[in-house]
Design an enzyme around this catalytic site. Structure first.
Site: not given
Ligand code: GLN
Length: 550
Positions: A382, A508, A510
């Site tokens: 992310c 994600h 995970e």
């Molecule tokens: N801050 C970033 C976004 O909003 C990544 C979010 C995250 O790592 N969950 O896109």
């Protein structure tokens, strides 16, 4: 069979591991062939933990249907392989929100709306909602907080009423703590007795007691607790500290907790739970000696619960690769050009964590540049993937001010930008791009190889995305956009094919690694880390020839 409702409450202190006990019970019942689900009630006013700082409440877990949930739901999924949904995590805030919306609609027909019966009825409705689907034999409901908290009272009142209504189809399992007083060399049962008294005052008689302890409970102490708490002696079960949370189901089964639950709910126990795959995992976990050293670069490293799903996913993958995970948390705020070499060179793999905001971001760039130039297996998740893109743009595409508009709204090179549909959003709660979306992978890519397929579905939690206007420049320079949403073309996966293993995911992975099904990307990442380490110890060059030009 009638759906059985198991309530798990906690007493004495918090952090005793109600989530792990609930998950272990679910794991055992599932291994006996029953259809099981677990839900958690959190007694705070937030509608969900999505707006909570991880320092407050650890990681925010995301369900497939896009609900931002308590991290215990991650344990539920990892222990049971079942997918949870919005119905599996309910807060006081949501209960009140529902009641207040009904009041505004006029549903209460002029009645005075009160905690009892309206809030408690709403809680009961939420408990039973999963049961109405007819999909489950057992519904385990974990009540967050500690008995005696003001916040938990409406939930416990609802449990009292449900127990009365459901009779034998329900059960209360109470988890307490038995401290060991070193000076007296004695285990103290009094806090447990008081905690049970407190429950009894609220009209709830626990059926099973699970005692968290650092020392084995003597039979004398067990007898005493059974006698003073009106619980059958065999229904007093101990939960000793263990090296791994994944041993808990086995220890619970050794004390017949699953049999006791079946007996007390009037279900005839047949045979033994099928735990062979679980035991296979545990055997590997216990016998793995050679370490695989992974560094997790993030800004919440003081609180390891903030990265719970990541550390568990790494541990699953290391275990199935016959390695002992040696996870080093590296504070991205403290990482700089002076110390990067000494901090990262002992590692076999580097993971750049998800996150929000500017704090600690520069350390992630330093780590990524070092990892890319030294060709160390690297996984970005992310924000970690977004940082991979930004660092590449700055260093390889020659765009020194490249950034995400999250960090610098005025950047001339917004390689990561706010998603179009996010631009009109002003409320922060529950408005990110959340939950599972399809992703199509480029055939032959590292990601497609890892998954063994080109069509996957993964969970998301973000507002920003790869800016498509820059795609061609990245592709040309060697960072490939190998995964995208088939409908919107949103970039989901980037990788640098010339590298040993350098891959970032907007999603994600995970959230969907479980004990019995480790995630393929984590498996592939750990395999690459092992191969890299093996090469290092045989004196292979640390730079791959292709890496020179990137
Ligand atoms: N801050 C970033 C976004 O909003 C990544 C979010 C995250 O790592 N969950 O896109």
């Amino acid at each position: 069979m009638e759906t059985k409702y198991l309530f798990v409450t906690g007493g004495v202190v918090s952090s005793l591991g109600k989530g792990i006990i609930s998950s272990s019970i679910a794991c055992l019942l599932k291994a006996r062939g029953y259809r099981v689900t677990i839900q958690k009630f959190d007694p705070y006013i937030n509608i969900d933990p999505g707006t909570l700082n991880p320092y407050e409440h650890g990681e925010c877990y995301v369900t497939v249907d896009g609900h931002e949930a308590d991290l215990d739901l991650g344990h539920y999924e990892r222990f049971t392989d079942i997918q949870t949904t919005k119905a599996n995590n309910i807060t006081t805030g949501r209960i009140y929100q529902n009641v207040i919306s009904k009041e505004r609609r006029g549903d209460y027909l002029g009645k005075t709306v009160q905690i009892v019966p309206h809030i408690t009825d709403e809680i009961k409705r939420a408990v039973k909602q999963l049961g109405l689907t007819g999909e489950f034999d057992f519904i385990i409901t974990e009540i967050g907080g500690v008995v005696g908290d003001i916040e938990s009272l409406p939930f416990l009142e609802a449990v009292r009423q449900l127990r009365w209504e459901l009779g034998r189809d329900s059960l209360c399992i109470h988890l307490t703590y038995v401290p060991f007083i070193a000076a007296a060399k004695e285990l103290k049962t009094k806090p447990t007795q008081h905690s049970v008294k407190k429950l009894q005052e609220l009209g709830i008689q626990p059926d099973v007691l699970v005692l968290r302890t650092e020392h084995p409970i003597t039979s004398e102490a067990r007898r005493k607790i059974a006698q003073f708490c009106n619980v059958a002696p065999d229904a007093v079960v101990q939960s000793l500290d263990l090296p791994s949370i994944y041993e808990v189901p086995v220890k619970m089964h050794e004390q017949h907790l699953d049999d006791i639950i079946l007996r007390l709910t009037g279900v005839e126990a047949q045979g033994e739970p099928h735990m062979a795959p679980w035991l296979h995992f545990l055997e590997k976990l216990e016998s793995a000696e050679t370490p695989v050293r992974i560094g997790l670069v993030g800004k919440y490293v003081e609180l390891q619960d903030a990265y719970k799903s990541i550390s568990e996913s790494l541990s699953h993958a290391a275990t199935y690769n016959d390695r002992r995970l040696e996870l080093q948390y590296i504070h991205s705020e403290k990482l700089n050009e002076q110390n990067v070499d000494s901090l990262l060179s002992p590692l076999d793999g580097i993971l750049i964590a998800p996150g929000f905001g500017q704090r600690g971001i520069e350390g992630k760039f330093v780590a990524l540049k070092w990892a890319r130039e030294h060709d160390v297996p690297t996984l970005g998740i992310c924000l970690g993937m977004q940082c991979m893109v930004i660092e590449f743009a700055r260093d390889v595409l020659g765009l020194p001010e490249a950034n995400s508009t999250e960090m610098n709204p005025n950047t001339p090179d917004n390689v990561i930008d706010l998603m179009e549909e996010q631009k009109s959003i002003s409320n922060m709660g529950g408005t990110m791009r959340l939950g599972a979306y399809d992703c199509r992978l480029r055939p032959g890519s590292l990601a497609a190889e890892a998954y063994g397929t080109t069509d996957v579905r993964e969970r998301h939690r973000h507002r920003f995305e790869f800016n498509d206007e820059y795609r061609a420049r990245f592709e040309e320079a060697g960072m490939k956009c190998v995964g995208e949403n088939p409908r919107t073309r949103l970039v989901e996966v980037v990788e640098i094919p010339g590298k040993r293993w350098f891959l970032g995911t907007q999603y994600h992975p995970e959230y969907s690694s479980t004990v019995l099904h480790p995630h393929p990307l984590f498996m592939s990442f750990i395999r690459a880390a092992i191969a890299y380490e093996a090469g290092k110890s045989q004196g292979a060059p640390s730079h791959s020839p292709e890496s020179e030009k990137l």
